[in-house]
Design an enzyme around this catalytic site. Sequence first.
Site, PDB file in Angstrom:
ATOM      1  N   SER A  64       0.834  -1.212   0.000  1.00 30.19           N
ATOM      2  CA  SER A  64       0.000   0.000   0.000  1.00 30.19           C
ATOM      3  C   SER A  64       0.863   1.255   0.000  1.00 30.19           C
ATOM      4  O   SER A  64       1.990   1.267   0.504  1.00 30.19           O
ATOM      5  CB  SER A  64      -0.899   0.016   1.237  1.00 30.19           C
ATOM      6  OG  SER A  64      -1.810  -1.050   1.214  1.00 30.19           O
TER       7      SER A  64
HETATM    8  N1  SAH Z   1      -1.222  -4.311   3.737  1.00 28.30           N
HETATM    9  C1  SAH Z   1      -0.553  -4.767   2.539  1.00 28.30           C
HETATM   10  C2  SAH Z   1      -1.431  -4.536   1.331  1.00 28.30           C
HETATM   11  C3  SAH Z   1      -1.309  -5.647   0.349  1.00 28.30           C
HETATM   12  S1  SAH Z   1      -2.457  -5.598  -1.001  1.00 28.30           S
HETATM   13  C4  SAH Z   1       0.776  -4.074   2.370  1.00 28.30           C
HETATM   14  O1  SAH Z   1       0.939  -2.963   2.868  1.00 28.30           O
HETATM   15  O2  SAH Z   1       1.658  -4.628   1.725  1.00 28.30           O
HETATM   16  C5  SAH Z   1      -3.842  -6.485  -0.362  1.00 28.30           C
HETATM   17  C6  SAH Z   1      -3.595  -7.916   0.079  1.00 28.30           C
HETATM   18  O3  SAH Z   1      -4.860  -8.477   0.423  1.00 28.30           O
HETATM   19  C7  SAH Z   1      -3.001  -8.813  -0.997  1.00 28.30           C
HETATM   20  O4  SAH Z   1      -1.826  -9.387  -0.516  1.00 28.30           O
HETATM   21  C8  SAH Z   1      -4.102  -9.857  -1.240  1.00 28.30           C
HETATM   22  O5  SAH Z   1      -3.597 -11.137  -1.556  1.00 28.30           O
HETATM   23  C9  SAH Z   1      -4.835  -9.851   0.081  1.00 28.30           C
HETATM   24  N2  SAH Z   1      -6.210 -10.347   0.047  1.00 28.30           N
HETATM   25  C10 SAH Z   1      -7.163 -10.150  -0.898  1.00 28.30           C
HETATM   26  N3  SAH Z   1      -8.316 -10.770  -0.558  1.00 28.30           N
HETATM   27  C11 SAH Z   1      -8.091 -11.365   0.665  1.00 28.30           C
HETATM   28  C12 SAH Z   1      -8.889 -12.159   1.534  1.00 28.30           C
HETATM   29  N4  SAH Z   1     -10.165 -12.486   1.253  1.00 28.30           N
HETATM   30  N5  SAH Z   1      -8.332 -12.596   2.684  1.00 28.30           N
HETATM   31  C13 SAH Z   1      -7.044 -12.295   3.004  1.00 28.30           C
HETATM   32  N6  SAH Z   1      -6.237 -11.552   2.196  1.00 28.30           N
HETATM   33  C14 SAH Z   1      -6.749 -11.094   1.043  1.00 28.30           C
END
Ligand code: SAH
Length: 213
Positions: A64
């Site tokens: 993010s």
């Molecule tokens: N907080 C993270 C953001 C990653 S992007 C950072 O700062 O790096 C969002 C993430 O949510 C991805 O890794 C994706 O695989 C995950 N995601 C999407 N749907 C999900 C679900 N139903 N349960 C758990 N994780 C999920």
Amino acid sequence: MNDTLKHRGLRNKLADILIDKGIVSTKVLNAIRTIPRHLFIDSSFEGHAYQDKAFPIGAEQTISQPYTVAFQTELLELKAGHKVLEIGTGSGYQTAALLHLKASVYTIERQRELFKKTNIFFKKMGYRPKKVIFGDGYKGLPEEAPFDGIIVTAGAPEVPKALMSQLKVGGRLVIPVGMNDQIMTLYIRKSSTEFEKTEYGSFRFVPLLENKN
Ligand code: SAH
């Protein structure tokens, strides 16, 4: 890669940019000034680590944008010891921000590859979430509920009911809601049946996916 004075200087500048964009919490700004974001991303992006941008982290996911992390964390209004559930561990950068605020963190990731990689990274860095879970965050984490805070870091087409029900009274759910663009939305649980909803600006996240494991 290691962390140097130069990186620290870049982080201080990044925190200044976030102040200009409206972030006010000293604790959140200190998290941005402290967490070595360049270590959470592929070294080929190192030069961009302290720009206020999202980046690919593999498996079609992104780390993010710092502003987004700061904005969501600020909305959670965490106190030391608060129990927080994060949906979407990803690179672990947002997790590190929650840990910096001394929260007790449970984090769920549905991409096995990222789950494994980030778990190893947490151990290497000495970051200690209470639990890092491989699974579908749509369901929340009933066995550890209720939570003081729940943060969703992927775009949710709608608010999963399970997450609302796993909030303490007084607890806060911060979730980007929408298909292409998302509206950052805060729900505060006022009683067992009442929630106060506040909508903030528009953001863009990778999608929250349901039942795709
Ligand atoms: N907080 C993270 C953001 C990653 S992007 C950072 O700062 O790096 C969002 C993430 O949510 C991805 O890794 C994706 O695989 C995950 N995601 C999407 N749907 C999900 C679900 N139903 N349960 C758990 N994780 C999920």
